[in-house]
Design a protein around this motif. Structure first.
Motif, PDB file in Angstrom:
ATOM      1  N   PHE A  62      10.620  32.512 -20.508  1.00 41.94           N
ATOM      2  CA  PHE A  62      10.074  31.736 -21.620  1.00 41.94           C
ATOM      3  C   PHE A  62       8.553  31.634 -21.524  1.00 41.94           C
ATOM      4  CE2 PHE A  62      14.463  30.314 -21.543  1.00 41.94           C
ATOM      5  CZ  PHE A  62      14.774  30.277 -22.889  1.00 41.94           C
ATOM      6  N   ASP A  64       6.392  33.655 -20.347  1.00 42.38           N
ATOM      7  CA  ASP A  64       5.657  34.871 -20.702  1.00 42.38           C
ATOM      8  C   ASP A  64       5.417  34.985 -22.203  1.00 42.38           C
ATOM      9  OD1 ASP A  64       5.512  35.618 -18.073  1.00 42.38           O
ATOM     10  OD2 ASP A  64       7.092  37.137 -18.203  1.00 42.38           O
ATOM     11  N   TYR A  65       6.380  34.493 -22.985  1.00 42.22           N
ATOM     12  CA  TYR A  65       6.275  34.638 -24.437  1.00 42.22           C
ATOM     13  C   TYR A  65       5.825  33.355 -25.138  1.00 42.22           C
ATOM     14  CZ  TYR A  65       8.626  39.033 -23.625  1.00 42.22           C
ATOM     15  OH  TYR A  65       8.939  40.279 -23.177  1.00 42.22           O
ATOM     16  N   PHE A  66       6.232  32.235 -24.574  1.00 45.71           N
ATOM     17  CA  PHE A  66       5.896  30.939 -25.159  1.00 45.71           C
ATOM     18  C   PHE A  66       5.377  30.029 -24.043  1.00 45.71           C
ATOM     19  CE2 PHE A  66       9.765  32.668 -27.172  1.00 45.71           C
ATOM     20  CZ  PHE A  66       9.241  32.994 -28.411  1.00 45.71           C
ATOM     21  N   PRO A  67       4.088  30.071 -23.761  1.00 43.58           N
ATOM     22  CA  PRO A  67       3.543  29.315 -22.626  1.00 43.58           C
ATOM     23  C   PRO A  67       3.921  27.835 -22.629  1.00 43.58           C
ATOM     24  CG  PRO A  67       1.876  30.784 -23.514  1.00 43.58           C
ATOM     25  CD  PRO A  67       3.052  30.840 -24.445  1.00 43.58           C
ATOM     26  N   TRP A  68       4.085  27.228 -23.779  1.00 48.19           N
ATOM     27  CA  TRP A  68       4.438  25.815 -23.825  1.00 48.19           C
ATOM     28  C   TRP A  68       5.898  25.578 -23.406  1.00 48.19           C
ATOM     29  CZ3 TRP A  68       3.817  28.927 -28.043  1.00 48.19           C
ATOM     30  CH2 TRP A  68       4.901  29.067 -28.896  1.00 48.19           C
ATOM     31  N   LEU A  69       6.699  26.655 -23.306  1.00 44.72           N
ATOM     32  CA  LEU A  69       8.096  26.535 -22.860  1.00 44.72           C
ATOM     33  C   LEU A  69       8.292  27.028 -21.418  1.00 44.72           C
ATOM     34  CD1 LEU A  69      10.059  27.715 -26.034  1.00 44.72           C
ATOM     35  CD2 LEU A  69       9.756  25.380 -25.191  1.00 44.72           C
ATOM     36  N   LYS A  70       7.203  27.137 -20.661  1.00 48.48           N
ATOM     37  CA  LYS A  70       7.287  27.609 -19.277  1.00 48.48           C
ATOM     38  C   LYS A  70       8.237  26.754 -18.443  1.00 48.48           C
ATOM     39  CE  LYS A  70       4.515  29.052 -15.351  1.00 48.48           C
ATOM     40  NZ  LYS A  70       5.441  30.102 -15.019  1.00 48.48           N
TER      41      LYS A  70
END
Length: 179
Positions: A62, A64-70
């Motif tokens: 997550f 890698d594509y959506f930093p806020w969902l790390k």
């Protein structure tokens, strides 16, 4: 070659992909880290590298594509799995570098420099370069990263190329005869 010959004498199936992959990995292992390790040690490391590659290829990150969902990578367990594998690889590399440093110091005191030079592998050259060129700031972590890049970039691509070449030769007996 012995394994292929033995397996064919037993009339068993030959897993050419596995044989080529192992051969490629061991060649890279010996060139970069030397041949003074036992096979189990090399096999464990190669297994760690394969697990790392497999984990990175097959798991969605997550972060890698959506930093806020790390934070989802922690929830899914990806972060923990990667951390454990990388800690094992880091420990392995520290042992290898320490072994090469001890060997390098011992050889510098006792052996003929020309004979020692013939036994050098890639990690020896990196260590020697780091010592001779301190202004480059080639750190232990840099050396670990370079060796890891060699495995990740070299092993899979080399074995895949050989696999495809073998497949094409099998499909084209006339070309195989020429080869």
């Amino acid at each position: 070659m012995e394994k292929i010959a033995h397996t064919s004498r037993e009339s068993d199936m030959i897993n050419l992909i596995e044989i080529i992959s192992n051969m490629s990995n061991y060649i890279i292992f010996r060139c970069s880290l030397g041949d003074n390790f036992n096979k189990d040690y090399a096999h464990k490391f190669i297994g760690l590298v394969k697990n790392t590659i497999k984990l990175m290829e097959s798991t969605f990150s997550f972060g890698d594509y959506f930093p806020w969902l790390k934070w989802m990578d922690t929830v899914t367990g990806l972060e923990g799995k990667l951390r454990r594998i990388f800690e094992e690889i880091d420990t392995f590399f520290n042992q290898v570098i320490d072994g090469h440093l001890l060997s390098h110091n011992s050889n510098a005191k006792h052996d003929d420099p020309d004979k020692v030079e013939d036994k050098r592998n890639f990690i020896d050259l990196l260590i020697l370069h780091a010592e001779k060129e301190p202004n480059l700031n080639l750190t232990r972590d840099d050396i670990k990263g370079i060796i890891m890049d060699m495995f990740v970039a070299g092993s899979d691509t080399s074995s895949t190329l050989i696999e495809w070449t073998m497949a094409e030769l099998i499909k084209n007996p006339n070309v195989m005869k020429k080869a």
